[in-house]
Design a protein around this motif. Sequence first.
Motif, PDB file in Angstrom:
ATOM      1  N   ALA A 128      27.735 -14.733   9.622  1.00 33.91           N
ATOM      2  CA  ALA A 128      27.599 -16.184   9.557  1.00 33.91           C
ATOM      3  C   ALA A 128      26.289 -16.497   8.841  1.00 33.91           C
ATOM      4  N   TYR A 130      22.661 -18.297   8.287  1.00 32.42           N
ATOM      5  CA  TYR A 130      21.553 -18.944   8.953  1.00 32.42           C
ATOM      6  C   TYR A 130      20.474 -19.247   7.922  1.00 32.42           C
ATOM      7  N   PRO A 137      21.197 -21.436  12.686  1.00 28.53           N
ATOM      8  CA  PRO A 137      22.489 -21.321  11.992  1.00 28.53           C
ATOM      9  C   PRO A 137      22.692 -22.519  11.071  1.00 28.53           C
ATOM     10  N   THR A 139      24.808 -25.308   9.583  1.00 29.74           N
ATOM     11  CA  THR A 139      26.015 -26.131   9.683  1.00 29.74           C
ATOM     12  C   THR A 139      25.884 -27.219   8.629  1.00 29.74           C
ATOM     13  N   MET A 140      27.036 -27.702   8.159  1.00 32.51           N
ATOM     14  CA  MET A 140      26.956 -28.706   7.103  1.00 32.51           C
ATOM     15  C   MET A 140      26.533 -30.066   7.677  1.00 32.51           C
ATOM     16  N   ARG A 141      26.354 -30.123   8.988  1.00 32.62           N
ATOM     17  CA  ARG A 141      25.836 -31.355   9.576  1.00 32.62           C
ATOM     18  C   ARG A 141      24.309 -31.353   9.535  1.00 32.62           C
ATOM     19  N   ASP A 142      23.716 -30.186   9.858  1.00 33.05           N
ATOM     20  CA  ASP A 142      22.257 -30.093   9.935  1.00 33.05           C
ATOM     21  C   ASP A 142      21.596 -29.756   8.600  1.00 33.05           C
TER      22      ASP A 142
ATOM     23  N   ARG B  90      37.288 -25.681   4.778  1.00 33.26           N
ATOM     24  CA  ARG B  90      35.922 -25.888   5.229  1.00 33.26           C
ATOM     25  C   ARG B  90      35.259 -24.551   5.597  1.00 33.26           C
ATOM     26  N   ASP B  91      36.040 -23.630   6.110  1.00 32.59           N
ATOM     27  CA  ASP B  91      35.512 -22.309   6.469  1.00 32.59           C
ATOM     28  C   ASP B  91      35.039 -21.534   5.245  1.00 32.59           C
ATOM     29  N   SER B  93      32.845 -22.533   3.234  1.00 28.95           N
ATOM     30  CA  SER B  93      31.498 -22.953   2.837  1.00 28.95           C
ATOM     31  C   SER B  93      30.448 -21.829   2.834  1.00 28.95           C
TER      32      SER B  93
END
Lengths: 169, 169
Positions: A128, A130, A137, A139-142, B90-91, B93
């Motif tokens: 994954a 980070y 990590p 995320t496309m939000r943060d 989306r996965d 990304s």
Amino acid sequence: MIPMRHKRFDKMECPIARSLERVGEWWTILILRDALLGTTRFDEFQKSLEIAPNILTRRLRAMEEAGLLQRRRYSERPPRDEYILTRRGRDFSPVLLALLAWGNKHFAPEGESVSLVDARTGLTAVPAMYDAVSGRPITMRDFQFRPGPAANERIHRRYGAPKRERETK
Amino acid sequence: MIPMRHKRFDKMECPIARSLERVGEWWTILILRDALLGTTRFDEFQKSLEIAPNILTRRLRAMEEAGLLQRRRYSERPPRDEYILTRRGRDFSPVLLALLAWGNKHFAPEGESVSLVDARTGLTAVPAMYDAVSGRPITMRDFQFRPGPAANERIHRRYGAPKRERETK
């Protein structure tokens, strides 16, 4: 085969497009995969990939030109070359890991054929992303794409303003 | 354009090859990039990518078939569709993030045109791979590719035994 294309992506500013210009073509990515597994010799690549020799030669030379591999002659008679990953070629490994993870998640209904394994514990790893700066990590939000210091107008238009977001289940 | 190829990679067992079969072609990856930035409408994709409409239509339909996008009609007169990322799309990304990081590191001598930014702090992020199971950064020394439960003979040959490793500077 090198696909015909109407646009040259390395003229684009976007770093994703530029990366694709160098490697967005199957054989290059699979050669990099094999190289990361330790393959260096022409006949080893050919046996693994089942690729026509002239196509393989062309791909290897293109990768050498792009700075992904360095060619080294290890035999004069007969003349034989090996292809060693450069730092730039080795730096490609996160892309391969991400492709592996996505392929295992979505296109392996029969189970994983290749796993990434923690060599210390033997456990299957889940790759994954980070952020090495904050340790968090991604995320496309943060985290967001933003135009960088060298951005041109097109990049500002594409990456500057957030658009609508929707997602299916 | 869809490149001609002699082998179908989705018949291969390797998850990297299977992923490439779905997306290892520039336009698909750039469409996914734009979709992750919030683009949904045909004319928006076309304006961003400067791609011929018939090629775009073909790519979008192929991506819909591959389960990366879901098409939704938002206007009947005239008939207009939008394309929404699925979970599978989306996965993808992390692959784009890895391509971005590699492009920024190696092919942006003039500076980053697109950066990944921590939305909380405004700092530029450095995407890297970690193992979500152990929490540790992934290095090719501590983590290895191994044949998985569904591996066939070819996978065992390719991923089973470590080969020689050399690296140029």
